[in-house]
Design a protein around this motif. Structure first.
Motif, PDB file in Angstrom:
ATOM      1  N   ASP A  53       0.836  -1.202   0.000  1.00  0.00           N
ATOM      2  CA  ASP A  53       0.000   0.000   0.000  1.00  0.00           C
ATOM      3  C   ASP A  53       0.872   1.254   0.000  1.00  0.00           C
ATOM      4  O   ASP A  53       0.748   2.097  -0.900  1.00  0.00           O
ATOM      5  CB  ASP A  53      -0.919  -0.005   1.229  1.00  0.00           C
ATOM      6  N   LEU A  54       1.743   1.399   0.974  1.00  0.00           N
ATOM      7  CA  LEU A  54       2.636   2.562   1.083  1.00  0.00           C
ATOM      8  C   LEU A  54       4.069   2.059   1.160  1.00  0.00           C
ATOM      9  O   LEU A  54       4.522   1.566   2.200  1.00  0.00           O
ATOM     10  CB  LEU A  54       2.284   3.378   2.332  1.00  0.00           C
ATOM     11  N   VAL A  55       4.800   2.204   0.043  1.00  0.00           N
ATOM     12  CA  VAL A  55       6.141   1.620  -0.052  1.00  0.00           C
ATOM     13  C   VAL A  55       7.244   2.578   0.371  1.00  0.00           C
ATOM     14  O   VAL A  55       8.385   2.175   0.591  1.00  0.00           O
ATOM     15  CB  VAL A  55       6.397   1.100  -1.495  1.00  0.00           C
ATOM     16  N   ARG A  56       6.935   3.863   0.531  1.00  0.00           N
ATOM     17  CA  ARG A  56       7.992   4.861   0.756  1.00  0.00           C
ATOM     18  C   ARG A  56       8.906   4.549   1.944  1.00  0.00           C
ATOM     19  O   ARG A  56      10.128   4.699   1.838  1.00  0.00           O
ATOM     20  CB  ARG A  56       7.384   6.258   0.899  1.00  0.00           C
ATOM     21  N   PRO A  57       8.386   4.143   3.102  1.00  0.00           N
ATOM     22  CA  PRO A  57       9.305   3.829   4.200  1.00  0.00           C
ATOM     23  C   PRO A  57      10.263   2.683   3.872  1.00  0.00           C
ATOM     24  O   PRO A  57      11.447   2.734   4.238  1.00  0.00           O
ATOM     25  CB  PRO A  57       8.358   3.459   5.350  1.00  0.00           C
ATOM     26  N   SER A  58       9.771   1.651   3.193  1.00  0.00           N
ATOM     27  CA  SER A  58      10.639   0.528   2.841  1.00  0.00           C
ATOM     28  C   SER A  58      11.606   0.884   1.726  1.00  0.00           C
ATOM     29  O   SER A  58      12.746   0.426   1.698  1.00  0.00           O
ATOM     30  CB  SER A  58       9.786  -0.674   2.419  1.00  0.00           C
ATOM     31  N   PHE A  59      11.170   1.716   0.798  1.00  0.00           N
ATOM     32  CA  PHE A  59      11.963   2.049  -0.386  1.00  0.00           C
ATOM     33  C   PHE A  59      12.989   3.140  -0.097  1.00  0.00           C
ATOM     34  O   PHE A  59      14.152   3.039  -0.495  1.00  0.00           O
ATOM     35  CB  PHE A  59      11.005   2.491  -1.490  1.00  0.00           C
ATOM     36  N   TYR A  60      12.554   4.184   0.595  1.00  0.00           N
ATOM     37  CA  TYR A  60      13.403   5.342   0.850  1.00  0.00           C
ATOM     38  C   TYR A  60      13.806   5.508   2.310  1.00  0.00           C
ATOM     39  O   TYR A  60      14.607   6.386   2.627  1.00  0.00           O
ATOM     40  CB  TYR A  60      12.670   6.644   0.474  1.00  0.00           C
ATOM     41  N   GLY A  61      13.206   4.748   3.224  1.00  0.00           N
ATOM     42  CA  GLY A  61      13.371   5.039   4.642  1.00  0.00           C
ATOM     43  C   GLY A  61      12.622   6.293   5.038  1.00  0.00           C
ATOM     44  O   GLY A  61      12.996   6.992   5.985  1.00  0.00           O
ATOM     45  N   GLY A  99      17.272   0.604   5.887  1.00  0.00           N
ATOM     46  CA  GLY A  99      16.531  -0.503   6.455  1.00  0.00           C
ATOM     47  C   GLY A  99      16.629  -0.643   7.965  1.00  0.00           C
ATOM     48  O   GLY A  99      16.279  -1.691   8.519  1.00  0.00           O
ATOM     49  N   PHE A 100      17.075   0.413   8.650  1.00  0.00           N
ATOM     50  CA  PHE A 100      17.212   0.345  10.102  1.00  0.00           C
ATOM     51  C   PHE A 100      15.847   0.532  10.765  1.00  0.00           C
ATOM     52  O   PHE A 100      15.235   1.597  10.661  1.00  0.00           O
ATOM     53  CB  PHE A 100      18.199   1.409  10.593  1.00  0.00           C
ATOM     54  N   VAL A 101      15.386  -0.505  11.452  1.00  0.00           N
ATOM     55  CA  VAL A 101      14.083  -0.466  12.117  1.00  0.00           C
ATOM     56  C   VAL A 101      14.197   0.343  13.407  1.00  0.00           C
ATOM     57  O   VAL A 101      15.127   0.169  14.190  1.00  0.00           O
ATOM     58  CB  VAL A 101      13.593  -1.889  12.424  1.00  0.00           C
ATOM     59  N   VAL A 102      13.234   1.236  13.627  1.00  0.00           N
ATOM     60  CA  VAL A 102      13.222   2.073  14.822  1.00  0.00           C
ATOM     61  C   VAL A 102      11.830   2.019  15.445  1.00  0.00           C
ATOM     62  O   VAL A 102      10.863   1.581  14.822  1.00  0.00           O
ATOM     63  CB  VAL A 102      13.589   3.538  14.499  1.00  0.00           C
ATOM     64  N   THR A 103      11.759   2.462  16.693  1.00  0.00           N
ATOM     65  CA  THR A 103      10.455   2.541  17.354  1.00  0.00           C
ATOM     66  C   THR A 103       9.920   3.966  17.245  1.00  0.00           C
ATOM     67  O   THR A 103      10.647   4.911  16.954  1.00  0.00           O
ATOM     68  CB  THR A 103      10.560   2.155  18.835  1.00  0.00           C
ATOM     69  N   ARG A 104       8.631   4.103  17.501  1.00  0.00           N
ATOM     70  CA  ARG A 104       7.981   5.403  17.508  1.00  0.00           C
ATOM     71  C   ARG A 104       7.150   5.507  18.797  1.00  0.00           C
ATOM     72  O   ARG A 104       6.501   4.528  19.181  1.00  0.00           O
ATOM     73  CB  ARG A 104       7.083   5.539  16.283  1.00  0.00           C
ATOM     74  N   LYS A 105       7.169   6.665  19.435  1.00  0.00           N
ATOM     75  CA  LYS A 105       6.345   6.874  20.624  1.00  0.00           C
ATOM     76  C   LYS A 105       4.909   7.110  20.171  1.00  0.00           C
ATOM     77  O   LYS A 105       4.608   8.099  19.510  1.00  0.00           O
ATOM     78  CB  LYS A 105       6.852   8.051  21.454  1.00  0.00           C
ATOM     79  N   VAL A 147       5.988  -0.205  14.031  1.00  0.00           N
ATOM     80  CA  VAL A 147       4.766  -0.365  13.236  1.00  0.00           C
ATOM     81  C   VAL A 147       5.124  -1.112  11.952  1.00  0.00           C
ATOM     82  O   VAL A 147       5.994  -0.671  11.191  1.00  0.00           O
ATOM     83  CB  VAL A 147       4.128   0.993  12.905  1.00  0.00           C
ATOM     84  N   ALA A 148       4.473  -2.239  11.725  1.00  0.00           N
ATOM     85  CA  ALA A 148       4.810  -3.084  10.579  1.00  0.00           C
ATOM     86  C   ALA A 148       3.543  -3.617   9.931  1.00  0.00           C
ATOM     87  O   ALA A 148       2.439  -3.515  10.481  1.00  0.00           O
ATOM     88  CB  ALA A 148       5.708  -4.239  11.020  1.00  0.00           C
ATOM     89  N   VAL A 202       8.066  -2.724   7.144  1.00  0.00           N
ATOM     90  CA  VAL A 202       8.042  -1.955   8.391  1.00  0.00           C
ATOM     91  C   VAL A 202       7.862  -0.476   8.045  1.00  0.00           C
ATOM     92  O   VAL A 202       8.587   0.066   7.205  1.00  0.00           O
ATOM     93  CB  VAL A 202       9.342  -2.157   9.197  1.00  0.00           C
ATOM     94  N   PHE A 203       6.910   0.178   8.684  1.00  0.00           N
ATOM     95  CA  PHE A 203       6.660   1.598   8.435  1.00  0.00           C
ATOM     96  C   PHE A 203       7.579   2.501   9.253  1.00  0.00           C
ATOM     97  O   PHE A 203       7.794   3.648   8.880  1.00  0.00           O
ATOM     98  CB  PHE A 203       5.205   1.940   8.736  1.00  0.00           C
ATOM     99  N   THR A 204       8.095   2.012  10.367  1.00  0.00           N
ATOM    100  CA  THR A 204       9.003   2.822  11.192  1.00  0.00           C
ATOM    101  C   THR A 204      10.432   2.341  10.956  1.00  0.00           C
ATOM    102  O   THR A 204      10.992   1.579  11.743  1.00  0.00           O
ATOM    103  CB  THR A 204       8.630   2.715  12.686  1.00  0.00           C
ATOM    104  N   GLN A 205      10.980   2.767   9.844  1.00  0.00           N
ATOM    105  CA  GLN A 205      12.372   2.459   9.530  1.00  0.00           C
ATOM    106  C   GLN A 205      13.022   3.658   8.880  1.00  0.00           C
ATOM    107  O   GLN A 205      12.348   4.556   8.374  1.00  0.00           O
ATOM    108  CB  GLN A 205      12.497   1.229   8.634  1.00  0.00           C
ATOM    109  N   GLU A 206      14.343   3.667   8.918  1.00  0.00           N
ATOM    110  CA  GLU A 206      15.124   4.745   8.332  1.00  0.00           C
ATOM    111  C   GLU A 206      15.834   4.243   7.092  1.00  0.00           C
ATOM    112  O   GLU A 206      15.883   3.032   6.840  1.00  0.00           O
ATOM    113  CB  GLU A 206      16.120   5.280   9.371  1.00  0.00           C
TER     114      GLU A 206
END
Length: 419
Positions: free
Chosen positions: A302-310, A350-356, A333-334, A343-347
């Protein structure tokens, strides 16, 4: 995180149309279009959001359109834009690409579509196909810029545009085939800063010297950024200052060639990004070691931008049962896909991070913000997932603008052969 659509509307839309669900806010698009209409012409880069209702709305707001494929030409025509080129009039559709496929060539000829050439070979291919018209050329000035290496569209590692040292050769090639180059286009990446933009403007002035008095149009391209992070919302790009830099370049060119030059801008993201929300349902809340995961029914299909660009997208949670969300947690969030990168919360990298985020439970809605550009447009059927429905919030109501893909539609072009 604040947004322009009431929680009650989001809950009702999710209940009526299911999730994942796209919602575009009409008023936000209208404000964005008004921002950039200081330019002579606003040409919407429809690749950012090609939904027919969105493209049609932008047409009604006084914009013209850019098409980067045969399919986008067809969409532009369906949305009410017309082909045809008349001297002294801005073409409603311009085909901008680095190649012609055969479908695009046929449509360009059939509907007399203006062409913005991105490779020298395209000039000869047009002539060989029996098309003779005025052209604009997209120039690669030899440098680029962008918030990601994947959005940098200038320099010698970019495939885009005609290398600045080849402009003279393109002019000769066009003239030998009875065509004239009358416009220059320069778009070299997203996330523009003014120091860099000044260099782009200087490069446009330099390129204009090759065309001389034949030049009638310059295009500033796109790349106007929007503030994805909440803390950036109060520090938006100064569109007037952006325009002033380009207007100054235009005036320098006019002084050199002795007549007026038309100034276009070609935004995509700026017009639609902030209007769009991806609404998903939380389907699992689980601990993985010390990390808490919210798993959604939306993924990078659906939304590839976080996976594609971080890329970063702000996130909100709406309680399905209307309870107060006063407690916060750190969560990843994945999505549901059979891919670790979903994963939607990545940089970037491909570095997975958490979100408050608010403490949520299964059934609550999770909203991904600023997803109107390169959201639904880049969706896919990977994992045989269906395209989500798209809606528009207009005059206090949610209107369906694209139905959710059915399983029958998902399979309709497949064939089982005898083996």
């Amino acid at each position: 995180m604040k947004y322009s659509i009431p929680d009650s509307v989001l809950l009702k839309a999710a209940s009526e149309y299911g999730t994942p669900l796209w919602i575009y806010d009409r008023a936000t698009i209208e404000r964005a279009v008004k921002d950039v209409q200081v330019f002579d012409t606003v040409r919407f880069a429809q690749k950012a959001c090609p939904n027919l209702s969105v493209v049609s709305l932008i047409r009604k707001l006084g914009c013209v359109v850019d098409a980067v494929s045969a399919g986008e030409i067809v969409r532009a025509l369906k949305a009410g834009f017309k082909g045809g080129q008349q001297k002294g009039k801005v073409p409603e559709i311009v085909y901008t690409a680095d190649i012609f496929d055969r479908d695009a060539l046929e449509l360009v000829k059939k509907y007399d579509i203006a062409v913005n050439v991105g490779s020298p070979d395209m000039i000869q291919q047009l002539a060989d196909f029996g098309v003779k018209s005025e052209l604009t050329i997209r120039v690669n000035p030899g440098f680029g810029h962008g918030h990601s290496r994947k959005t940098n569209t200038g320099g010698d590692l970019s495939k885009h545009g005609i290398w600045h040292e080849q402009i003279k050769d393109c002019i000769k090639l066009a003239q030998s085939n009875g065509m004239w180059i009358t416009g220059l286009h320069m778009h070299i990446g997203s996330g523009t800063d003014f120091e860099h933009l000044a260099q782009v403007c200087d490069a446009m002035v330099d390129a204009s010297r090759h065309l001389g008095s034949h030049l009638r149009t310059i295009s500033a391209g796109g790349g106007l950024p929007i503030p994805y992070h909440e803390e950036e919302k109060g520090n938006r790009i100064d569109v007037k200052a952006y325009y002033d830099l380009w207007d100054n370049a235009r005036k320098r060119i006019q002084q050199s060639i002795g007549h007026d030059v038309h100034l276009e801008v070609e935004p995509g993201r700026y017009l639609v990004a902030e209007s769009g929300y991806l609404v998903a349902e939380i389907r699992a809340v689980k601990k993985q070691g010390s990390n808490l995961f919210y798993l959604l029914d939306a993924g990078f299909t659906d939304l590839v931008r976080p996976s594609f660009y971080g890329s970063y997208h702000a996130i909100s949670v709406v309680a399905r049962d209307g309870r107060e969300l006063n407690e916060t947690v750190d969560a990843v969030v994945a999505g549901p896909l059979c891919e670790s990168g979903d994963v939607f919360t990545q940089e970037e990298g491909g570095f997975v991070v958490t979100r408050k985020l608010p403490k949520a439970q299964v059934g609550d809605l999770l909203i991904l913000h600023d997803a109107g550009a390169y959201g639904a447009a880049m969706s896919s059927n990977y994992n045989s997932r269906r395209y989500a429905a798209e809606t528009m919030y207009t005059k206090g109501e949610i209107k369906l603008v694209r139905e959710r893909q059915t399983f029958e539609q998902l399979l309709q072009n497949d064939r089982i052969i005898e083996l």
